[in-house]
Design a protein around this motif. Sequence first.
Motif, PDB file in Angstrom:
ATOM      1  N   MET A   1      13.187  -1.057  -2.273  1.00  0.00           N
ATOM      2  CA  MET A   1      13.270  -2.308  -3.021  1.00  0.00           C
ATOM      3  C   MET A   1      11.894  -2.792  -3.439  1.00  0.00           C
ATOM      4  O   MET A   1      11.695  -3.270  -4.563  1.00  0.00           O
ATOM      5  CB  MET A   1      13.970  -3.376  -2.180  1.00  0.00           C
ATOM      6  N   ALA A   2      10.915  -2.666  -2.551  1.00  0.00           N
ATOM      7  CA  ALA A   2       9.549  -3.041  -2.906  1.00  0.00           C
ATOM      8  C   ALA A   2       9.042  -2.180  -4.056  1.00  0.00           C
ATOM      9  O   ALA A   2       8.353  -2.669  -4.960  1.00  0.00           O
ATOM     10  CB  ALA A   2       8.638  -2.912  -1.688  1.00  0.00           C
ATOM     11  N   PHE A   3       9.391  -0.915  -4.028  1.00  0.00           N
ATOM     12  CA  PHE A   3       9.003  -0.008  -5.102  1.00  0.00           C
ATOM     13  C   PHE A   3       9.692  -0.396  -6.415  1.00  0.00           C
ATOM     14  O   PHE A   3       9.057  -0.489  -7.471  1.00  0.00           O
ATOM     15  CB  PHE A   3       9.357   1.431  -4.717  1.00  0.00           C
ATOM     16  N   LEU A   4      10.999  -0.637  -6.361  1.00  0.00           N
ATOM     17  CA  LEU A   4      11.770  -0.953  -7.567  1.00  0.00           C
ATOM     18  C   LEU A   4      11.280  -2.225  -8.253  1.00  0.00           C
ATOM     19  O   LEU A   4      11.326  -2.337  -9.479  1.00  0.00           O
ATOM     20  CB  LEU A   4      13.250  -1.108  -7.218  1.00  0.00           C
ATOM     21  N   THR A   5      10.836  -3.179  -7.463  1.00  0.00           N
ATOM     22  CA  THR A   5      10.450  -4.478  -8.029  1.00  0.00           C
ATOM     23  C   THR A   5       8.974  -4.559  -8.395  1.00  0.00           C
ATOM     24  O   THR A   5       8.528  -5.600  -8.886  1.00  0.00           O
ATOM     25  CB  THR A   5      10.787  -5.612  -7.042  1.00  0.00           C
TER      26      THR A   5
ATOM     27  N   PRO B   1      15.426  -9.291  -3.150  1.00  0.00           N
ATOM     28  CA  PRO B   1      14.730  -9.237  -4.449  1.00  0.00           C
ATOM     29  C   PRO B   1      15.715  -9.178  -5.609  1.00  0.00           C
ATOM     30  O   PRO B   1      16.808  -8.611  -5.483  1.00  0.00           O
ATOM     31  CB  PRO B   1      13.909  -7.950  -4.355  1.00  0.00           C
ATOM     32  N   GLU B   2      15.330  -9.739  -6.714  1.00  0.00           N
ATOM     33  CA  GLU B   2      16.173  -9.692  -7.906  1.00  0.00           C
ATOM     34  C   GLU B   2      16.060  -8.324  -8.571  1.00  0.00           C
ATOM     35  O   GLU B   2      14.985  -7.717  -8.605  1.00  0.00           O
ATOM     36  CB  GLU B   2      15.755 -10.786  -8.892  1.00  0.00           C
ATOM     37  N   LEU B   3      17.187  -7.846  -9.096  1.00  0.00           N
ATOM     38  CA  LEU B   3      17.218  -6.616  -9.875  1.00  0.00           C
ATOM     39  C   LEU B   3      17.896  -6.895 -11.207  1.00  0.00           C
ATOM     40  O   LEU B   3      18.871  -7.646 -11.273  1.00  0.00           O
ATOM     41  CB  LEU B   3      17.994  -5.526  -9.141  1.00  0.00           C
ATOM     42  N   PRO B   4      17.407  -6.304 -12.297  1.00  0.00           N
ATOM     43  CA  PRO B   4      18.052  -6.511 -13.602  1.00  0.00           C
ATOM     44  C   PRO B   4      19.511  -6.069 -13.573  1.00  0.00           C
ATOM     45  O   PRO B   4      19.878  -5.141 -12.839  1.00  0.00           O
ATOM     46  CB  PRO B   4      17.228  -5.617 -14.543  1.00  0.00           C
ATOM     47  N   GLU B   5      20.325  -6.731 -14.361  1.00  0.00           N
ATOM     48  CA  GLU B   5      21.756  -6.413 -14.394  1.00  0.00           C
ATOM     49  C   GLU B   5      21.994  -4.946 -14.718  1.00  0.00           C
ATOM     50  O   GLU B   5      22.849  -4.293 -14.104  1.00  0.00           O
ATOM     51  CB  GLU B   5      22.460  -7.294 -15.427  1.00  0.00           C
ATOM     52  N   ALA B   6      21.238  -4.400 -15.669  1.00  0.00           N
ATOM     53  CA  ALA B   6      21.442  -3.004 -16.065  1.00  0.00           C
ATOM     54  C   ALA B   6      21.182  -2.056 -14.900  1.00  0.00           C
ATOM     55  O   ALA B   6      21.920  -1.079 -14.711  1.00  0.00           O
ATOM     56  CB  ALA B   6      20.533  -2.656 -17.244  1.00  0.00           C
ATOM     57  N   LEU B   7      20.157  -2.329 -14.103  1.00  0.00           N
ATOM     58  CA  LEU B   7      19.867  -1.478 -12.955  1.00  0.00           C
ATOM     59  C   LEU B   7      20.921  -1.657 -11.872  1.00  0.00           C
ATOM     60  O   LEU B   7      21.327  -0.679 -11.215  1.00  0.00           O
ATOM     61  CB  LEU B   7      18.480  -1.769 -12.399  1.00  0.00           C
ATOM     62  N   GLN B   8      21.387  -2.883 -11.661  1.00  0.00           N
ATOM     63  CA  GLN B   8      22.454  -3.103 -10.690  1.00  0.00           C
ATOM     64  C   GLN B   8      23.677  -2.245 -11.008  1.00  0.00           C
ATOM     65  O   GLN B   8      24.306  -1.672 -10.106  1.00  0.00           O
ATOM     66  CB  GLN B   8      22.875  -4.574 -10.674  1.00  0.00           C
ATOM     67  N   ARG B   9      24.005  -2.133 -12.276  1.00  0.00           N
ATOM     68  CA  ARG B   9      25.191  -1.375 -12.672  1.00  0.00           C
ATOM     69  C   ARG B   9      25.037   0.118 -12.380  1.00  0.00           C
ATOM     70  O   ARG B   9      26.045   0.834 -12.272  1.00  0.00           O
ATOM     71  CB  ARG B   9      25.482  -1.596 -14.161  1.00  0.00           C
TER      72      ARG B   9
ATOM     73  N   GLU C   1       0.827  -1.210   0.000  1.00  0.00           N
ATOM     74  CA  GLU C   1       0.000   0.000   0.000  1.00  0.00           C
ATOM     75  C   GLU C   1       0.861   1.259   0.000  1.00  0.00           C
ATOM     76  O   GLU C   1       0.501   2.258  -0.628  1.00  0.00           O
ATOM     77  CB  GLU C   1      -0.940   0.016   1.208  1.00  0.00           C
ATOM     78  N   GLU C   2       1.995   1.229   0.691  1.00  0.00           N
ATOM     79  CA  GLU C   2       2.900   2.364   0.657  1.00  0.00           C
ATOM     80  C   GLU C   2       3.381   2.623  -0.771  1.00  0.00           C
ATOM     81  O   GLU C   2       3.407   3.769  -1.246  1.00  0.00           O
ATOM     82  CB  GLU C   2       4.102   2.126   1.574  1.00  0.00           C
ATOM     83  N   VAL C   3       3.743   1.550  -1.463  1.00  0.00           N
ATOM     84  CA  VAL C   3       4.172   1.678  -2.859  1.00  0.00           C
ATOM     85  C   VAL C   3       3.032   2.227  -3.712  1.00  0.00           C
ATOM     86  O   VAL C   3       3.244   3.082  -4.585  1.00  0.00           O
ATOM     87  CB  VAL C   3       4.659   0.318  -3.401  1.00  0.00           C
ATOM     88  N   GLN C   4       1.829   1.756  -3.458  1.00  0.00           N
ATOM     89  CA  GLN C   4       0.672   2.224  -4.217  1.00  0.00           C
ATOM     90  C   GLN C   4       0.456   3.727  -4.015  1.00  0.00           C
ATOM     91  O   GLN C   4       0.160   4.454  -4.974  1.00  0.00           O
ATOM     92  CB  GLN C   4      -0.571   1.453  -3.787  1.00  0.00           C
TER      93      GLN C   4
END
Length: 249
Positions: A90-94, A181-189, A59-62
């Motif tokens: 992290m919840a927001f990013l994913t 949580p998993e993050l895409p490689e491009a975002l990790q960089r 709900e915070e993300v919402q």
Amino acid sequence: MTFQTTGERSHPAILFFHAMGVTGDSSMPVAEKLAKKFYCILPTSTVYCAGQRYRSKEEEVQQITQFLNEQGIRELELIVASSIGADLAMAFLTSANLTVRHVFFDGGQFAQIWRMTRRIMVPFLYLAIKSLYWSNGKTLKNIMWCEDEAIKPYFIRAGKTLTYGNLKRQLLDSLEDQPFPELPEALQRNTFWEFGTKEDHFKYRTAVMQAYPYGNFPVFDGFNHMQYQIRDPKGFAEMLERIIETGKI
């Protein structure tokens, strides 16, 4: 939640996630230094909003997503998340469906804590935060994560509105004992996980490095938790601007 902003809405947007025990405007000293070039958005978690009930990270993300949509923001130049704010970030990013170009975690509490342990933590943290309000900040040096006077007003403000139920629901909903949580490689960089050598959270650094092998892991030598942004908001803001412009610190 409540939201504060500074800067022109037409500028590239920066979204801040604040630490435990303080309000969103704790990031305002940094945001004001960025406001000439960026539109800075500073939410205050529902946990510290009078008359509001915290329900879940979802709900915070919402609420954040709704605010961004109302502002016409479809991409973020930078996310800055401090301490437990990293958990919500992290919840927001994913889950949020928008472009994020850079991320900076300042002392992110990437802890994986058993649910029962988090339940036990609630009364101690509640009394610690409330006592700062009751004592007008006199207990700051004894019980909270940062003793710098500059952060004191935000602790007091948060303590005034904090309820036991909101803090309990947040802690049971955060810092879960689950894989990161998993993050895409491009975002990790384009993501920076920073820790100070003097802070307790430094112990999480190795686990985070293993989880995000393409990320960046700067160390602030000699600094405690979030101390650089609190003591030198101008220098911290200049560092964030360099990350946006060059992808490097």
